[in-house]
Design an enzyme around this catalytic site. Structure first.
Site, PDB file in Angstrom:
ATOM      1  N   ASP A  65       0.839  -1.195   0.000  1.00  0.00           N
ATOM      2  CA  ASP A  65       0.000   0.000   0.000  1.00  0.00           C
ATOM      3  C   ASP A  65       0.871   1.242   0.000  1.00  0.00           C
ATOM      4  O   ASP A  65       1.985   1.210   0.548  1.00  0.00           O
ATOM      5  CB  ASP A  65      -0.809   0.049   1.311  1.00  0.00           C
ATOM      6  CG  ASP A  65      -2.273  -0.244   1.110  1.00  0.00           C
ATOM      7  OD1 ASP A  65      -2.619  -0.784   0.049  1.00  0.00           O
ATOM      8  OD2 ASP A  65      -3.063   0.048   2.016  1.00  0.00           O
ATOM      9  N   TYR A  67       2.023   4.807   1.614  1.00  0.00           N
ATOM     10  CA  TYR A  67       1.944   5.362   2.964  1.00  0.00           C
ATOM     11  C   TYR A  67       0.672   6.197   3.079  1.00  0.00           C
ATOM     12  O   TYR A  67       0.286   6.889   2.134  1.00  0.00           O
ATOM     13  CB  TYR A  67       3.151   6.243   3.258  1.00  0.00           C
ATOM     14  CG  TYR A  67       4.487   5.516   3.264  1.00  0.00           C
ATOM     15  CD1 TYR A  67       4.734   4.474   4.150  1.00  0.00           C
ATOM     16  CD2 TYR A  67       5.505   5.883   2.382  1.00  0.00           C
ATOM     17  CE1 TYR A  67       5.956   3.812   4.161  1.00  0.00           C
ATOM     18  CE2 TYR A  67       6.734   5.229   2.387  1.00  0.00           C
ATOM     19  CZ  TYR A  67       6.951   4.196   3.284  1.00  0.00           C
ATOM     20  OH  TYR A  67       8.162   3.547   3.298  1.00  0.00           O
ATOM     21  N   PHE A  78       7.833   2.189  -0.731  1.00  0.00           N
ATOM     22  CA  PHE A  78       8.818   2.370   0.338  1.00  0.00           C
ATOM     23  C   PHE A  78       9.444   3.770   0.353  1.00  0.00           C
ATOM     24  O   PHE A  78      10.135   4.133   1.300  1.00  0.00           O
ATOM     25  CB  PHE A  78       9.938   1.315   0.285  1.00  0.00           C
ATOM     26  CG  PHE A  78       9.456  -0.086   0.524  1.00  0.00           C
ATOM     27  CD1 PHE A  78       9.059  -0.490   1.792  1.00  0.00           C
ATOM     28  CD2 PHE A  78       9.381  -1.006  -0.509  1.00  0.00           C
ATOM     29  CE1 PHE A  78       8.599  -1.788   2.020  1.00  0.00           C
ATOM     30  CE2 PHE A  78       8.931  -2.295  -0.297  1.00  0.00           C
ATOM     31  CZ  PHE A  78       8.542  -2.691   0.966  1.00  0.00           C
ATOM     32  N   HIS A 187       9.903  -9.357   5.219  1.00  0.00           N
ATOM     33  CA  HIS A 187       9.627  -7.937   4.974  1.00  0.00           C
ATOM     34  C   HIS A 187      10.574  -7.082   5.815  1.00  0.00           C
ATOM     35  O   HIS A 187      10.983  -7.480   6.900  1.00  0.00           O
ATOM     36  CB  HIS A 187       8.168  -7.639   5.349  1.00  0.00           C
ATOM     37  CG  HIS A 187       7.647  -6.359   4.810  1.00  0.00           C
ATOM     38  ND1 HIS A 187       7.828  -5.151   5.470  1.00  0.00           N
ATOM     39  CD2 HIS A 187       6.959  -6.072   3.682  1.00  0.00           C
ATOM     40  CE1 HIS A 187       7.260  -4.189   4.762  1.00  0.00           C
ATOM     41  NE2 HIS A 187       6.723  -4.717   3.670  1.00  0.00           N
TER      42      HIS A 187
END
Length: 221
Positions: A65, A67, A78, A187
């Protein structure tokens, strides 16, 4: 929706954009942006595609998703805008870069320089409502981004796919493992990283070694 996307990518996905699900998705996004604060800014929704051509794709990094906090999302997974505090996952990405390539921890969390070198920083869902993680999931974005991965796998050559975490690793079935390199790990989020599933994966050096082996320029991380 009159979105900003590089013409070569627009041409590559012209059939996808004409499908009923994508038209419904566009209408949903238009209504969400009109009624609520959403991220990233409209002109950055397809930012991941706007720095290089389809044929120049070297690496795909998959996020989930955007932020959902103010001023963070810039359309690259990211990545955050200049001057924004680095979120925990991004901090761990930079720490692994320090470990792997002895790179100095950067001041800016903006990953545009990676994108400009052919790194597709692709979230599975390209939009989100402010402060509501996952709010635009299962509305059609995943179908489009899966189609992107599949087309890159089928028509591209020698691409590195970095699959970080369980969600990204589910996309492995879309990728031709003979033509491309898949790098898997936990992750970079603290929950995973602190359990030993992220650090020392060496993905950045492994990716560059592979790129050199297929006569592609390595990425200056």
């Amino acid at each position: 929706m009159n979105f900003k996307i590089k013409q070569c990518w627009k041409d590559k996905f012209s059939n996808e954009f004409e499908k009923p699900y994508f038209k419904e998705l566009c209408q949903f996004v238009i209504e969400e942006y009109a009624a609520h604060t959403c991220y990233p800014q409209k002109e950055h929704i397809f930012n991941a595609f706007n720095h290089f051509s389809f044929e120049q794709t070297k690496i795909v990094i998959l996020g989930q998703d955007p932020y959902h906090g103010p001023n963070q999302a810039n359309g690259l997974c990211f990545s955050v805008n200049d001057g924004v505090v680095h979120p925990p996952s991004l901090r761990n990405i930079f720490k692994e870069l320090e470990n792997d390539l002895n790179k100095k921890y950067p001041k800016s969390g903006n990953l545009t320089s990676w994108a400009e070198q052919g790194v597709l920083l692709l979230n599975s869902t390209l939009t989100v409502k402010a402060h509501k993680a996952g709010s635009h999931q299962k509305m059609g974005w995943e179908r489009f981004t899966d189609a992107t991965i599949l087309k890159l796998s089928e028509e591209g050559n020698g691409i590195v796919f970095m699959l970080w975490g369980g969600y990204a690793r589910k996309k492995k079935s879309l990728i031709d493992t003979v033509k491309h390199l898949i790098l898997e790990s936990g992750h970079p989020s603290p929950l995973s990283a602190n359990r030993g599933y992220w650090f020392n994966n060496g993905h950045f050096s492994k990716a560059n070694t592979f790129l050199k082996s297929v006569q592609k320029e390595p990425v200056n991380w």
